[in-house]
Design an enzyme around this catalytic site. Structure first.
Site, PDB file in Angstrom:
ATOM      1  N   LYS A  64       0.815  -1.243  -0.072  1.00  0.00           N
ATOM      2  CA  LYS A  64       0.036  -0.103  -0.002  1.00  0.00           C
ATOM      3  C   LYS A  64       1.024   1.394   0.016  1.00  0.00           C
ATOM      4  CE  LYS A  64      -2.093  -1.242   4.107  1.00  0.00           C
ATOM      5  NZ  LYS A  64      -1.304  -2.553   4.038  1.00  0.00           N
ATOM      6  N   ARG A 109     -10.024   0.520   8.294  1.00  0.00           N
ATOM      7  CA  ARG A 109      -9.502  -0.771   8.734  1.00  0.00           C
ATOM      8  C   ARG A 109     -10.566  -1.774   9.244  1.00  0.00           C
ATOM      9  NH1 ARG A 109      -3.619  -0.058   8.522  1.00  0.00           N
ATOM     10  NH2 ARG A 109      -2.690  -1.947   9.188  1.00  0.00           N
ATOM     11  N   ARG A 121      11.675  -5.848   4.773  1.00  0.00           N
ATOM     12  CA  ARG A 121      11.630  -4.503   4.533  1.00  0.00           C
ATOM     13  C   ARG A 121      12.264  -3.557   5.582  1.00  0.00           C
ATOM     14  NH1 ARG A 121       5.699  -2.051   5.471  1.00  0.00           N
ATOM     15  NH2 ARG A 121       6.030  -3.187   7.340  1.00  0.00           N
ATOM     16  N   ARG A 161      10.910  -1.924  11.473  1.00  0.00           N
ATOM     17  CA  ARG A 161       9.803  -1.410  12.408  1.00  0.00           C
ATOM     18  C   ARG A 161       9.698  -2.340  13.644  1.00  0.00           C
ATOM     19  NH1 ARG A 161       5.033  -0.390   8.295  1.00  0.00           N
ATOM     20  NH2 ARG A 161       4.062  -1.620   9.737  1.00  0.00           N
ATOM     21  N   ARG A 202      -0.722  -9.502  13.060  1.00  0.00           N
ATOM     22  CA  ARG A 202      -1.078  -8.376  12.138  1.00  0.00           C
ATOM     23  C   ARG A 202      -1.914  -9.012  10.929  1.00  0.00           C
ATOM     24  NH1 ARG A 202       4.246  -5.634  10.574  1.00  0.00           N
ATOM     25  NH2 ARG A 202       2.943  -4.683   9.037  1.00  0.00           N
TER      26      ARG A 202
HETATM   27  P1  AP5 Z   1       4.888  -1.764   1.844  1.00  0.00           P
HETATM   28  O1  AP5 Z   1       4.413  -0.662   0.614  1.00  0.00           O
HETATM   29  O2  AP5 Z   1       5.726  -1.131   2.955  1.00  0.00           O
HETATM   30  O3  AP5 Z   1       3.736  -2.446   2.456  1.00  0.00           O
HETATM   31  P2  AP5 Z   1       2.247  -1.854   2.972  1.00  0.00           P
HETATM   32  O4  AP5 Z   1       1.060  -2.627   2.624  1.00  0.00           O
HETATM   33  O5  AP5 Z   1       2.229  -0.455   3.181  1.00  0.00           O
HETATM   34  O6  AP5 Z   1       2.541  -2.656   4.524  1.00  0.00           O
HETATM   35  P3  AP5 Z   1       2.338  -2.117   6.131  1.00  0.00           P
HETATM   36  O7  AP5 Z   1       3.137  -3.252   6.834  1.00  0.00           O
HETATM   37  O8  AP5 Z   1       3.044  -0.742   6.052  1.00  0.00           O
HETATM   38  O9  AP5 Z   1       1.250  -2.237   6.105  1.00  0.00           O
HETATM   39  P4  AP5 Z   1       0.221  -2.160   7.662  1.00  0.00           P
HETATM   40  O10 AP5 Z   1      -1.011  -2.234   7.137  1.00  0.00           O
HETATM   41  O11 AP5 Z   1       0.604  -3.689   8.499  1.00  0.00           O
HETATM   42  O12 AP5 Z   1       0.941  -1.376   8.546  1.00  0.00           O
HETATM   43  P5  AP5 Z   1       0.513   0.236   8.822  1.00  0.00           P
HETATM   44  O13 AP5 Z   1       1.748   1.100   8.908  1.00  0.00           O
HETATM   45  O14 AP5 Z   1      -0.645   0.755   7.760  1.00  0.00           O
HETATM   46  O15 AP5 Z   1       5.594  -2.951   1.149  1.00  0.00           O
HETATM   47  C1  AP5 Z   1       6.191  -4.058   2.014  1.00  0.00           C
HETATM   48  C2  AP5 Z   1       7.660  -4.389   1.693  1.00  0.00           C
HETATM   49  O16 AP5 Z   1       7.531  -5.045   0.560  1.00  0.00           O
HETATM   50  C3  AP5 Z   1       8.750  -3.300   1.554  1.00  0.00           C
HETATM   51  O17 AP5 Z   1       9.820  -3.745   2.029  1.00  0.00           O
HETATM   52  C4  AP5 Z   1       8.559  -2.961  -0.120  1.00  0.00           C
HETATM   53  O18 AP5 Z   1       9.758  -2.498  -0.657  1.00  0.00           O
HETATM   54  C5  AP5 Z   1       8.205  -4.376  -0.517  1.00  0.00           C
HETATM   55  N1  AP5 Z   1       7.383  -4.249  -1.836  1.00  0.00           N
HETATM   56  C6  AP5 Z   1       6.391  -3.410  -2.078  1.00  0.00           C
HETATM   57  N2  AP5 Z   1       5.876  -3.835  -3.214  1.00  0.00           N
HETATM   58  C7  AP5 Z   1       6.749  -4.642  -3.953  1.00  0.00           C
HETATM   59  C8  AP5 Z   1       6.541  -5.362  -5.219  1.00  0.00           C
HETATM   60  N3  AP5 Z   1       5.692  -5.176  -6.120  1.00  0.00           N
HETATM   61  N4  AP5 Z   1       7.579  -6.048  -5.333  1.00  0.00           N
HETATM   62  C9  AP5 Z   1       8.739  -6.502  -4.212  1.00  0.00           C
HETATM   63  N5  AP5 Z   1       8.686  -5.849  -3.292  1.00  0.00           N
HETATM   64  C10 AP5 Z   1       7.675  -4.934  -2.979  1.00  0.00           C
HETATM   65  O19 AP5 Z   1       0.020   0.072  10.195  1.00  0.00           O
HETATM   66  C11 AP5 Z   1       0.749  -0.414  11.519  1.00  0.00           C
HETATM   67  C12 AP5 Z   1      -0.214  -0.499  12.603  1.00  0.00           C
HETATM   68  O20 AP5 Z   1      -0.653   0.789  13.016  1.00  0.00           O
HETATM   69  C13 AP5 Z   1      -1.078  -1.445  12.445  1.00  0.00           C
HETATM   70  O21 AP5 Z   1      -0.667  -2.823  12.797  1.00  0.00           O
HETATM   71  C14 AP5 Z   1      -2.141  -0.914  13.547  1.00  0.00           C
HETATM   72  O22 AP5 Z   1      -1.528  -0.898  14.906  1.00  0.00           O
HETATM   73  C15 AP5 Z   1      -2.022   0.742  13.530  1.00  0.00           C
HETATM   74  N6  AP5 Z   1      -3.106   1.336  12.413  1.00  0.00           N
HETATM   75  C16 AP5 Z   1      -2.804   1.875  11.380  1.00  0.00           C
HETATM   76  N7  AP5 Z   1      -3.906   2.279  10.735  1.00  0.00           N
HETATM   77  C17 AP5 Z   1      -4.907   1.980  11.410  1.00  0.00           C
HETATM   78  C18 AP5 Z   1      -6.156   1.952  11.460  1.00  0.00           C
HETATM   79  N8  AP5 Z   1      -6.916   2.666  10.345  1.00  0.00           N
HETATM   80  N9  AP5 Z   1      -7.068   1.524  12.258  1.00  0.00           N
HETATM   81  C19 AP5 Z   1      -6.466   1.022  13.536  1.00  0.00           C
HETATM   82  N10 AP5 Z   1      -5.063   0.699  13.587  1.00  0.00           N
HETATM   83  C20 AP5 Z   1      -4.323   1.328  12.671  1.00  0.00           C
END
Ligand code: AP5
Length: 216
Positions: free
Chosen positions: A13, A88, A127, A162, A173
């Site tokens: 994402k 979410r 990552r 992270r 997660r």
């Molecule tokens: P990346 O782009 O970082 O993936 P992502 O989908 O953004 O993954 P996240 O882990 O950030 O998502 P998440 O939903 O768990 O975390 P968030 O920060 O939102 O890509 C991942 C890796 O793959 C990278 O190394 C990238 O380089 C690689 N990659 C990407 N595309 C690729 C490709 N095509 N080919 C090869 N490699 C590739 O949330 C964290 C925490 O915050 C949650 O657990 C929760 O506690 C809290 N939180 C956040 N939002 C909310 C909400 N709305 N409600 C409640 N709690 C929330």
């Protein structure tokens, strides 16, 4: 463009959102980045969110909606926004509908990033993220390494794993995603707003999204 990016942890994402912002200046709004920034800054929000995040649990809906009510009414959202990691839960999605009505904004559609589980595990354990809260650039030691190992290409800060990238937190997660967030695909499908793309290539996702928006 006004899009929601839906997908499991590691689906890409953040990576896709950063690519899309370059197309028309729409802003990326990542609730995860906002929360990590608050944790690093030691604010009240960060103190409350930290334990949930480290354990791989969702932060309470009320905290998230407080953040988004404010953020979506900031001036830079007028050109468009990419919601990364929000909504979410079904209550967040329902509250977002009300908020969008209130501010007179209409979503284009919801991009559902579909990636196999084994690929996701591999991506999350490899990552690296820039530790500078103003930057938070995303790298991957296998697929997208920084030019100098451990150093962000964009701002020169350290790149780190992270706090929620332990094996236990990643499993939690993914379970939380299946239980609380995956039902959103059905929610948006019923409203005719879901656009599912296979997200093994981020460039391909961008291509498909811009084609659907009619700006390719
Ligand atoms: P990346 O782009 O970082 O993936 P992502 O989908 O953004 O993954 P996240 O882990 O950030 O998502 P998440 O939903 O768990 O975390 P968030 O920060 O939102 O890509 C991942 C890796 O793959 C990278 O190394 C990238 O380089 C690689 N990659 C990407 N595309 C690729 C490709 N095509 N080919 C090869 N490699 C590739 O949330 C964290 C925490 O915050 C949650 O657990 C929760 O506690 C809290 N939180 C956040 N939002 C909310 C909400 N709305 N409600 C409640 N709690 C929330």
């Amino acid at each position: 463009m006004k899009l929601i990016l839906l997908g499991a942890p590691g689906a890409g994402k953040g990576t896709v959102a950063k690519l899309l912002t370059k197309i028309d200046g729409s802003v990326q709004i990542s609730t995860g980045d906002i929360l990590r920034g608050a944790v690093n800054a030691g604010t009240d929000l960060g103190k409350e969110a930290k334990a949930y995040m480290d354990a791989g649990d969702l932060v309470p809906d009320s905290l998230i909606m407080g953040i988004m009510e404010e953020r979506l009414q900031e001036d830079d959202c007028k050109n468009g926004f990419l919601l990364d990691g929000f909504p979410r839960t079904i209550p967040q999605a329902e509250a977002l509908d009300v908020l969008l009505d209130k501010i007179g904004a209409k979503l284009d559609f919801v991009v559902n990033l579909d990636v196999p589980r084994d690929v996701i595990y591999d991506r999350l354990t490899t990552r690296r993220t820039c530790e500078n809260p103003e930057c938070q650039a995303i790298y991957n030691v296998k697929s997208m390494p920084s030019k100098v190992e451990g150093i962000c290409d964009k701002c020169g800060s350290k790149t780190v794993q992270r706090a929620d990238e332990t094996v236990e937190a990643i499993s939690k997660r993914l379970d939380t995603y299946d239980e609380m967030t995956a039902p959103l695909a059905d929610f948006y499908d019923k409203k005719g707003q879901l656009f599912t793309v296979v997200a093994t290539s981020s460039d391909k996702v961008v291509e498909e999204v811009t084609k659907k928006l009619g700006i390719a």
